[in-house]
Design an enzyme around this catalytic site. Structure first.
Site, PDB file in Angstrom:
ATOM      1  N   ALA A  82       0.893  -1.292   0.154  1.00 41.53           N
ATOM      2  CA  ALA A  82      -0.075  -0.166  -0.018  1.00 41.53           C
ATOM      3  C   ALA A  82       0.897   1.269   0.028  1.00 41.53           C
ATOM      4  O   ALA A  82       2.012   1.036   0.415  1.00 41.53           O
ATOM      5  CB  ALA A  82      -1.106   0.057   1.267  1.00 41.53           C
ATOM      6  N   ASP A  83       0.229   2.351  -0.408  1.00 38.06           N
ATOM      7  CA  ASP A  83       1.007   3.506  -0.354  1.00 38.06           C
ATOM      8  C   ASP A  83      -0.045   4.610  -0.140  1.00 38.06           C
ATOM      9  O   ASP A  83      -1.103   4.526  -0.683  1.00 38.06           O
ATOM     10  CB  ASP A  83       1.781   3.734  -1.786  1.00 38.06           C
ATOM     11  N   THR A  84       0.373   5.769   0.731  1.00 38.55           N
ATOM     12  CA  THR A  84      -0.603   6.791   0.942  1.00 38.55           C
ATOM     13  C   THR A  84      -0.096   8.272   0.574  1.00 38.55           C
ATOM     14  O   THR A  84       1.182   8.344   1.000  1.00 38.55           O
ATOM     15  CB  THR A  84      -1.176   6.932   2.306  1.00 38.55           C
ATOM     16  N   ALA A 119      -3.702   3.719  -2.063  1.00 40.65           N
ATOM     17  CA  ALA A 119      -3.668   2.834  -2.851  1.00 40.65           C
ATOM     18  C   ALA A 119      -3.383   1.443  -2.379  1.00 40.65           C
ATOM     19  O   ALA A 119      -2.393   1.430  -1.455  1.00 40.65           O
ATOM     20  CB  ALA A 119      -2.780   2.910  -4.422  1.00 40.65           C
TER      21      ALA A 119
END
Length: 204
Positions: A82-84, A119
């Site tokens: 995930a990445d934010t 995501a």
């Protein structure tokens, strides 16, 4: 489709570990070796829009984690990445480089609305799927003294947008629209759907 029993989590974030535990997903960490340049994956490209940036970085993290599992000869299981990021218009507000950068970022967010884009991607059985969560957050006006105290606490570092919603910064939030867990860094609705696609049993 049988439940593999666990997933690999390619993230150092304790918040993501807590959120996976919240929905009953057993996980094992699949972290980068010392020789891997993870920070380089997160470097924005010139002119890149925030949503495109988050998707690209998440896919790159997933490819790197998949290669890592194979190189280490680990048992097959779904891999989750995930990445934010925080976006102010077209501007990407990533993790602050230092105290001055953290203070500048928080001053930009003061009294304004911004987007938090997370995501999440899962690789399983040779296929991958990705989902994106977009939430909107509005901050009240924040005095320079409060910004200084928050920065001095060390909380902004390692956080996109220089804050964590589950920290003392929550006192500045007038309103949110979207996913609270997405703002934390792992949108659980989207994550659960991807894990179920991968054959993982998610409670309840």
């Amino acid at each position: 489709m049988s439940d593999p029993g666990f997933v690999y989590l390619a993230s150092q974030s304790p918040r993501r570990r807590e959120l996976l535990a919240q929905i009953g997903v057993r996980h094992e960490l699949l972290l980068a070796d010392a020789g891997e340049d993870v920070e380089a994956l997160e470097a924005p490209r010139a002119g890149e829009l925030p949503a495109a940036y988050v998707e690209r970085v998440t896919r790159a993290k997933l490819r790197a984690a998949t290669a890592r599992r194979r190189a280490r000869g680990l048992a097959p299981a779904p891999i989750l990445c995930a990445d934010t990021t925080v976006a102010l218009g077209r501007r990407i507000l990533g993790k602050p480089a230092d105290r001055a950068d953290a203070a500048r970022t928080l001053a930009l967010l003061s009294g304004r609305g911004h987007r938090v884009i997370s995501a999440v991607a899962v690789a399983a059985r040779g296929r991958t799927r990705l989902a994106v969560s977009v939430s909107r957050v509005r901050f009240a006006a924040i005095s320079p003294a409060r910004i200084e105290r928050y920065v001095a606490s060390g909380e902004p570092f390692g956080k996109a947008g220089a804050y964590a919603i589950q920290s003392a910064a929550a006192a500045w939030i007038e309103r949110i629209e979207g996913s609270y867990t997405g703002i934390m860094g792992l949108p659980l609705h989207e994550t659960a759907a991807l894990l179920e696609w991968a054959g993982v049993d998610v409670r309840p």
